[in-house]
Motif scaffolding. Structure first.
Motif: not given
Length: 189
Positions: A80, A118, A121-122, A125-126, A128, A130, A132
């Motif tokens: 992460s 993008d 969004q990544q 997501d990170l 949150a 999630h 990669i």
């Protein structure tokens, strides 16, 4: 190995012992690798589509007839902290490029905007929780002659263009790439 494939299908016991599990002879050159009765080349998918694609976008690569190939998709989770650094780097690059384009009066196109979204969004997501993943796509092409191999490589490079992707032949590292792509034994790339 095309010469032994039919034998392996008829005799279920061949390949279960280490002595008969893989190629007996291997000869690596700069542009290809030869095992027993076949020549192989490994293509790396260096650029994945940068726009939204349908789930079957790889069908030109995977379903072209008359070409013996294997496809390996290796998904490597990123730490992460490393993923966060990469995302920050991409954001800084995009913002500085955008500022440079604005300074010279150039308009940002849709693909640049999509890439930036993008990245955002990544990052979301990170944040949150999630993970990669880094994707590595390898295509091993097999032929009985060098001439056929060259023709098949050219055909699959064209198929990759149809799939909105870009490929590179892994020159000088075919033995390692062949092991990871054609014999997927949980090797990292």
């Amino acid at each position: 190995d095309p010469a032994i494939a039919a034998t392996l299908e008829r005799h279920g016991q061949i390949g279960h012992q280490l002595a008969t599990a893989g190629p007996v002879a291997v000869n690596e050159t700069w542009a290809r690798i030869r095992t027993d009765s076949a020549h192989h080349a490994v293509l790396w998918i260096s650029e994945w589509p940068r726009s939204m694609v349908y789930p079957g976008f790889l069908s030109p690569i995977l379903l072209s007839s008359g070409i013996q190939r294997s496809f390996s998709l290796i998904c490597t989770p990123m730490r992460s902290d490393q993923a966060a650094r990469d995302i920050r780097k991409k954001k800084v690059e995009h913002i500085s490029d955008q500022a440079q384009r604005a300074k010279i009066g150039q308009i940002e196109d849709a693909s640049q905007t999509a890439e930036y979204h993008d990245v955002l969004q990544q990052e979301a997501d990170l944040t949150a929780g999630h993970g990669i993943l880094r994707y590595t796509g390898l295509i091993t092409i097999t032929a009985e002659t060098i001439e056929d191999l060259d023709a098949y490589v050219a055909a699959l490079e064209q198929a990759a263009i149809q799939a909105n992707s870009e490929t590179w032949i892994l020159a000088g590292q075919h033995a390692k790439a062949f092991t990871a792509a054609a014999l997927p034994l949980c090797h990292q790339v």
